[in-house]
Design a protein around this motif. Structure first.
Motif, PDB file in Angstrom:
ATOM      1  N   ASP A 135       0.830  -1.210   0.000  1.00  0.00           N
ATOM      2  CA  ASP A 135       0.000   0.000   0.000  1.00  0.00           C
ATOM      3  C   ASP A 135       0.861   1.256   0.000  1.00  0.00           C
ATOM      4  O   ASP A 135       0.536   2.244  -0.675  1.00  0.00           O
ATOM      5  N   ASP A 136       1.964   1.221   0.725  1.00  0.00           N
ATOM      6  CA  ASP A 136       2.876   2.369   0.755  1.00  0.00           C
ATOM      7  C   ASP A 136       3.516   2.589  -0.614  1.00  0.00           C
ATOM      8  O   ASP A 136       3.654   3.724  -1.078  1.00  0.00           O
ATOM      9  N   VAL A 137       3.915   1.509  -1.247  1.00  0.00           N
ATOM     10  CA  VAL A 137       4.523   1.590  -2.577  1.00  0.00           C
ATOM     11  C   VAL A 137       3.513   2.164  -3.564  1.00  0.00           C
ATOM     12  O   VAL A 137       3.820   3.071  -4.348  1.00  0.00           O
ATOM     13  N   THR A 138       2.291   1.658  -3.531  1.00  0.00           N
ATOM     14  CA  THR A 138       1.245   2.156  -4.424  1.00  0.00           C
ATOM     15  C   THR A 138       0.989   3.634  -4.173  1.00  0.00           C
ATOM     16  O   THR A 138       0.877   4.428  -5.113  1.00  0.00           O
ATOM     17  N   ALA A 139       0.915   4.020  -2.901  1.00  0.00           N
ATOM     18  CA  ALA A 139       0.668   5.427  -2.558  1.00  0.00           C
ATOM     19  C   ALA A 139       1.803   6.318  -3.061  1.00  0.00           C
ATOM     20  O   ALA A 139       1.554   7.410  -3.607  1.00  0.00           O
ATOM     21  N   GLU A 140       3.040   5.860  -2.898  1.00  0.00           N
ATOM     22  CA  GLU A 140       4.192   6.645  -3.336  1.00  0.00           C
ATOM     23  C   GLU A 140       4.172   6.848  -4.849  1.00  0.00           C
ATOM     24  O   GLU A 140       4.363   7.960  -5.349  1.00  0.00           O
ATOM     25  N   THR A 188      12.511  12.701  -8.473  1.00  0.00           N
ATOM     26  CA  THR A 188      13.264  11.450  -8.528  1.00  0.00           C
ATOM     27  C   THR A 188      12.269  10.311  -8.373  1.00  0.00           C
ATOM     28  O   THR A 188      11.292  10.424  -7.615  1.00  0.00           O
ATOM     29  N   PRO A 189      12.499   9.222  -9.063  1.00  0.00           N
ATOM     30  CA  PRO A 189      11.568   8.097  -8.955  1.00  0.00           C
ATOM     31  C   PRO A 189      11.681   7.427  -7.582  1.00  0.00           C
ATOM     32  O   PRO A 189      12.732   7.494  -6.939  1.00  0.00           O
ATOM     33  N   LEU A 240       7.849   0.146 -10.042  1.00  0.00           N
ATOM     34  CA  LEU A 240       6.463   0.524 -10.315  1.00  0.00           C
ATOM     35  C   LEU A 240       5.570  -0.700 -10.152  1.00  0.00           C
ATOM     36  O   LEU A 240       5.839  -1.742 -10.756  1.00  0.00           O
ATOM     37  N   PRO A 241       4.517  -0.593  -9.361  1.00  0.00           N
ATOM     38  CA  PRO A 241       3.593  -1.729  -9.235  1.00  0.00           C
ATOM     39  C   PRO A 241       2.933  -2.022 -10.593  1.00  0.00           C
ATOM     40  O   PRO A 241       2.591  -1.106 -11.334  1.00  0.00           O
ATOM     41  N   ALA A 287       0.900   4.762 -15.826  1.00  0.00           N
ATOM     42  CA  ALA A 287       2.225   5.343 -16.069  1.00  0.00           C
ATOM     43  C   ALA A 287       2.437   5.588 -17.566  1.00  0.00           C
ATOM     44  O   ALA A 287       2.975   6.634 -17.955  1.00  0.00           O
ATOM     45  N   ARG A 288       1.984   4.676 -18.401  1.00  0.00           N
ATOM     46  CA  ARG A 288       2.099   4.870 -19.859  1.00  0.00           C
ATOM     47  C   ARG A 288       1.293   6.083 -20.307  1.00  0.00           C
ATOM     48  O   ARG A 288       1.733   6.859 -21.163  1.00  0.00           O
ATOM     49  N   ARG A 289       0.104   6.261 -19.747  1.00  0.00           N
ATOM     50  CA  ARG A 289      -0.732   7.421 -20.104  1.00  0.00           C
ATOM     51  C   ARG A 289      -0.052   8.723 -19.656  1.00  0.00           C
ATOM     52  O   ARG A 289      -0.078   9.722 -20.371  1.00  0.00           O
TER      53      ARG A 289
END
Length: 102
Positions: free
Chosen positions: A4-9, A41-42, A47-48, A55-57
């Motif tokens: 969830d943290d990764v997705t939120a970030e 910075t990424p 990326l989930p 991300a592509r959009r």
């Protein structure tokens, strides 16, 4: 770091990148203020997978924004070139005022 943290970030970053692109794309031609776009910075995590399409959009929106900025810059250069071709009304080294009272 939880999933969830990764997705939120990543979601926060994608939101920001999309907003930056939209700021350029929705501005009146020649008025986009790119100074408000901060470097980024990424995240340190990959990326989930479920955010890949988004991300592509966002990348496509950024590409369109870069094209728009390039077009605005080309238009500005063309305008400045036209202004430079207008002859001045006086020589740059000529006095601007005449002392008639002497």
């Amino acid at each position: 770091m939880s999933a969830d943290d990764v997705t939120a970030e990543w979601t926060e970053l994608l939101d920001r990148l999309e907003l930056d692109a939209d700021r350029i794309l929705t501005a009146t031609p020649g008025t986009a203020d790119t100074a408000v776009i901060e470097p980024w910075t990424p995240p340190s995590t990959p990326l989930p997978v479920h955010l890949a399409d988004r991300a592509r959009r966002v990348v496509e929106r950024q590409r369109l924004a870069m094209e728009r900025a390039r077009t605005d810059l080309d238009d500005l250069r063309q305008h400045l070139g036209a202004v430079d071709r207008i002859p001045g009304t006086r020589r740059p080294d000529a006095p601007a005022f005449l002392d008639v009272d002497g």
